[in-house]
Write a protein that holds these residues in place. Structure first.
Motif, PDB file in Angstrom:
ATOM      1  N   ALA A 153      -4.452   9.179  -2.831  1.00  0.00           N
ATOM      2  CA  ALA A 153      -3.361   8.818  -3.742  1.00  0.00           C
ATOM      3  C   ALA A 153      -2.939   7.368  -3.544  1.00  0.00           C
ATOM      4  O   ALA A 153      -2.678   6.649  -4.520  1.00  0.00           O
ATOM      5  CB  ALA A 153      -2.173   9.755  -3.532  1.00  0.00           C
ATOM      6  N   GLY A 154      -2.907   6.923  -2.292  1.00  0.00           N
ATOM      7  CA  GLY A 154      -2.543   5.535  -2.021  1.00  0.00           C
ATOM      8  C   GLY A 154      -3.547   4.549  -2.571  1.00  0.00           C
ATOM      9  O   GLY A 154      -3.180   3.525  -3.164  1.00  0.00           O
ATOM     10  N   LEU A 155      -4.821   4.851  -2.402  1.00  0.00           N
ATOM     11  CA  LEU A 155      -5.866   3.973  -2.936  1.00  0.00           C
ATOM     12  C   LEU A 155      -5.836   3.937  -4.456  1.00  0.00           C
ATOM     13  O   LEU A 155      -6.044   2.877  -5.067  1.00  0.00           O
ATOM     14  CB  LEU A 155      -7.238   4.410  -2.421  1.00  0.00           C
ATOM     15  N   MET A 156      -5.565   5.074  -5.071  1.00  0.00           N
ATOM     16  CA  MET A 156      -5.468   5.106  -6.534  1.00  0.00           C
ATOM     17  C   MET A 156      -4.263   4.286  -7.011  1.00  0.00           C
ATOM     18  O   MET A 156      -4.343   3.607  -8.029  1.00  0.00           O
ATOM     19  CB  MET A 156      -5.378   6.551  -7.027  1.00  0.00           C
ATOM     20  N   SER A 157      -3.172   4.334  -6.263  1.00  0.00           N
ATOM     21  CA  SER A 157      -1.985   3.540  -6.623  1.00  0.00           C
ATOM     22  C   SER A 157      -2.295   2.051  -6.559  1.00  0.00           C
ATOM     23  O   SER A 157      -1.870   1.280  -7.428  1.00  0.00           O
ATOM     24  CB  SER A 157      -0.825   3.863  -5.691  1.00  0.00           C
ATOM     25  N   PHE A 158      -3.003   1.651  -5.513  1.00  0.00           N
ATOM     26  CA  PHE A 158      -3.380   0.236  -5.398  1.00  0.00           C
ATOM     27  C   PHE A 158      -4.277  -0.180  -6.557  1.00  0.00           C
ATOM     28  O   PHE A 158      -4.135  -1.270  -7.114  1.00  0.00           O
ATOM     29  CB  PHE A 158      -4.088  -0.039  -4.067  1.00  0.00           C
ATOM     30  N   LYS A 159      -5.222   0.696  -6.908  1.00  0.00           N
ATOM     31  CA  LYS A 159      -6.146   0.380  -7.997  1.00  0.00           C
ATOM     32  C   LYS A 159      -5.411   0.247  -9.330  1.00  0.00           C
ATOM     33  O   LYS A 159      -5.773  -0.586 -10.167  1.00  0.00           O
ATOM     34  CB  LYS A 159      -7.225   1.460  -8.096  1.00  0.00           C
ATOM     35  N   GLN A 160      -4.359   1.037  -9.525  1.00  0.00           N
ATOM     36  CA  GLN A 160      -3.586   0.974 -10.772  1.00  0.00           C
ATOM     37  C   GLN A 160      -2.576  -0.168 -10.762  1.00  0.00           C
ATOM     38  O   GLN A 160      -1.898  -0.401 -11.759  1.00  0.00           O
ATOM     39  CB  GLN A 160      -2.864   2.304 -10.995  1.00  0.00           C
ATOM     40  N   GLY A 161      -2.448  -0.862  -9.636  1.00  0.00           N
ATOM     41  CA  GLY A 161      -1.554  -2.007  -9.569  1.00  0.00           C
ATOM     42  C   GLY A 161      -0.153  -1.691  -9.079  1.00  0.00           C
ATOM     43  O   GLY A 161       0.709  -2.561  -9.088  1.00  0.00           O
ATOM     44  N   ASN A 162       0.092  -0.488  -8.639  1.00  0.00           N
ATOM     45  CA  ASN A 162       1.405  -0.110  -8.128  1.00  0.00           C
ATOM     46  C   ASN A 162       1.399  -0.267  -6.609  1.00  0.00           C
ATOM     47  O   ASN A 162       1.261   0.704  -5.866  1.00  0.00           O
ATOM     48  CB  ASN A 162       1.730   1.333  -8.532  1.00  0.00           C
ATOM     49  N   SER A 163       1.581  -1.505  -6.150  1.00  0.00           N
ATOM     50  CA  SER A 163       1.446  -1.779  -4.720  1.00  0.00           C
ATOM     51  C   SER A 163       2.598  -1.216  -3.895  1.00  0.00           C
ATOM     52  O   SER A 163       2.404  -0.867  -2.734  1.00  0.00           O
ATOM     53  CB  SER A 163       1.300  -3.280  -4.475  1.00  0.00           C
ATOM     54  N   GLN A 164       3.794  -1.120  -4.472  1.00  0.00           N
ATOM     55  CA  GLN A 164       4.916  -0.559  -3.704  1.00  0.00           C
ATOM     56  C   GLN A 164       4.677   0.913  -3.365  1.00  0.00           C
ATOM     57  O   GLN A 164       4.876   1.335  -2.228  1.00  0.00           O
ATOM     58  CB  GLN A 164       6.223  -0.706  -4.486  1.00  0.00           C
ATOM     59  N   LEU A 165       4.249   1.680  -4.351  1.00  0.00           N
ATOM     60  CA  LEU A 165       3.944   3.089  -4.105  1.00  0.00           C
ATOM     61  C   LEU A 165       2.750   3.210  -3.158  1.00  0.00           C
ATOM     62  O   LEU A 165       2.730   4.065  -2.271  1.00  0.00           O
ATOM     63  CB  LEU A 165       3.652   3.817  -5.418  1.00  0.00           C
ATOM     64  N   GLY A 166       1.766   2.340  -3.345  1.00  0.00           N
ATOM     65  CA  GLY A 166       0.598   2.355  -2.462  1.00  0.00           C
ATOM     66  C   GLY A 166       0.977   2.110  -1.013  1.00  0.00           C
ATOM     67  O   GLY A 166       0.475   2.783  -0.107  1.00  0.00           O
ATOM     68  N   GLN A 167       1.903   1.169  -0.764  1.00  0.00           N
ATOM     69  CA  GLN A 167       2.355   0.895   0.597  1.00  0.00           C
ATOM     70  C   GLN A 167       3.086   2.098   1.189  1.00  0.00           C
ATOM     71  O   GLN A 167       2.882   2.445   2.358  1.00  0.00           O
ATOM     72  CB  GLN A 167       3.280  -0.331   0.617  1.00  0.00           C
ATOM     73  N   LYS A 168       3.927   2.737   0.386  1.00  0.00           N
ATOM     74  CA  LYS A 168       4.644   3.924   0.871  1.00  0.00           C
ATOM     75  C   LYS A 168       3.669   5.051   1.216  1.00  0.00           C
ATOM     76  O   LYS A 168       3.822   5.750   2.217  1.00  0.00           O
ATOM     77  CB  LYS A 168       5.647   4.397  -0.173  1.00  0.00           C
ATOM     78  N   LEU A 169       2.661   5.222   0.370  1.00  0.00           N
ATOM     79  CA  LEU A 169       1.679   6.267   0.636  1.00  0.00           C
ATOM     80  C   LEU A 169       0.830   5.956   1.868  1.00  0.00           C
ATOM     81  O   LEU A 169       0.476   6.857   2.626  1.00  0.00           O
ATOM     82  CB  LEU A 169       0.791   6.487  -0.594  1.00  0.00           C
ATOM     83  N   MET A 170       0.523   4.676   2.090  1.00  0.00           N
ATOM     84  CA  MET A 170      -0.238   4.309   3.287  1.00  0.00           C
ATOM     85  C   MET A 170       0.586   4.552   4.550  1.00  0.00           C
ATOM     86  O   MET A 170       0.063   4.978   5.577  1.00  0.00           O
ATOM     87  CB  MET A 170      -0.688   2.849   3.220  1.00  0.00           C
ATOM     88  N   ARG A 171       1.885   4.291   4.472  1.00  0.00           N
ATOM     89  CA  ARG A 171       2.752   4.584   5.622  1.00  0.00           C
ATOM     90  C   ARG A 171       2.846   6.088   5.849  1.00  0.00           C
ATOM     91  O   ARG A 171       2.847   6.561   6.993  1.00  0.00           O
ATOM     92  CB  ARG A 171       4.137   3.986   5.400  1.00  0.00           C
ATOM     93  N   ALA A 172       2.928   6.837   4.770  1.00  0.00           N
ATOM     94  CA  ALA A 172       2.949   8.300   4.884  1.00  0.00           C
ATOM     95  C   ALA A 172       1.640   8.808   5.475  1.00  0.00           C
ATOM     96  O   ALA A 172       1.635   9.754   6.277  1.00  0.00           O
ATOM     97  CB  ALA A 172       3.203   8.934   3.522  1.00  0.00           C
ATOM     98  N   ARG A 173       0.527   8.185   5.095  1.00  0.00           N
ATOM     99  CA  ARG A 173      -0.771   8.583   5.652  1.00  0.00           C
ATOM    100  C   ARG A 173      -0.801   8.401   7.151  1.00  0.00           C
ATOM    101  O   ARG A 173      -1.303   9.253   7.886  1.00  0.00           O
ATOM    102  CB  ARG A 173      -1.904   7.776   5.016  1.00  0.00           C
ATOM    103  N   VAL A 174      -0.238   7.280   7.630  1.00  0.00           N
ATOM    104  CA  VAL A 174      -0.219   7.033   9.071  1.00  0.00           C
ATOM    105  C   VAL A 174       0.588   8.119   9.780  1.00  0.00           C
ATOM    106  O   VAL A 174       0.188   8.623  10.837  1.00  0.00           O
ATOM    107  CB  VAL A 174       0.339   5.624   9.372  1.00  0.00           C
ATOM    108  N   LEU A 175       1.719   8.511   9.198  1.00  0.00           N
ATOM    109  CA  LEU A 175       2.539   9.566   9.806  1.00  0.00           C
ATOM    110  C   LEU A 175       1.814  10.911   9.823  1.00  0.00           C
ATOM    111  O   LEU A 175       1.808  11.608  10.839  1.00  0.00           O
ATOM    112  CB  LEU A 175       3.863   9.691   9.059  1.00  0.00           C
TER     113      LEU A 175
END
Length: 89
Positions: free
Chosen positions: A39-61
């Motif tokens: 989901a984070g990678l798809m957000s980055f691809k769609q240009g939504n970097s804020q959501l992508g960053q939140k999802l990457m932080r969630a992935r780490v957790l």
């Protein structure tokens, strides 16, 4: 010279070996990690970097929690095996 199977423990002596049954949360955590990463990678691809960053932080957790479950269950079942071996002696 020793036999090949001489050092292998007898399967009847060991507790249940099905690790997914012992701790079903580890495969679930792995799937959640992969889902959040996707989901984070798809957000980055769609240009939504804020959501992508939140999802990457969630992935780490989620990934950290999964690793903690793996380590905790390995410790728990390692101690259980030591107890099982001591009770057999």
């Amino acid at each position: 010279m020793t036999k090949m199977g001489a050092t292998e423990p007898n399967l009847e002596e060991l507790p249940d070996n099905n690790k997914r049954v012992k701790n079903p949360l580890v495969p679930i955590g792995a799937l959640l990690t992969a889902g959040v990463l996707t989901a984070g990678l798809m957000s980055f691809k769609q240009g939504n970097s804020q959501l992508g960053q939140k999802l990457m932080r969630a992935r780490v957790l989620v990934q950290g929690a999964t690793v903690a479950l793996m380590v905790g269950s390995a410790y728990y079942y390692g101690e259980q095996m030591n107890w099982f071996k001591k009770s057999k002696d």
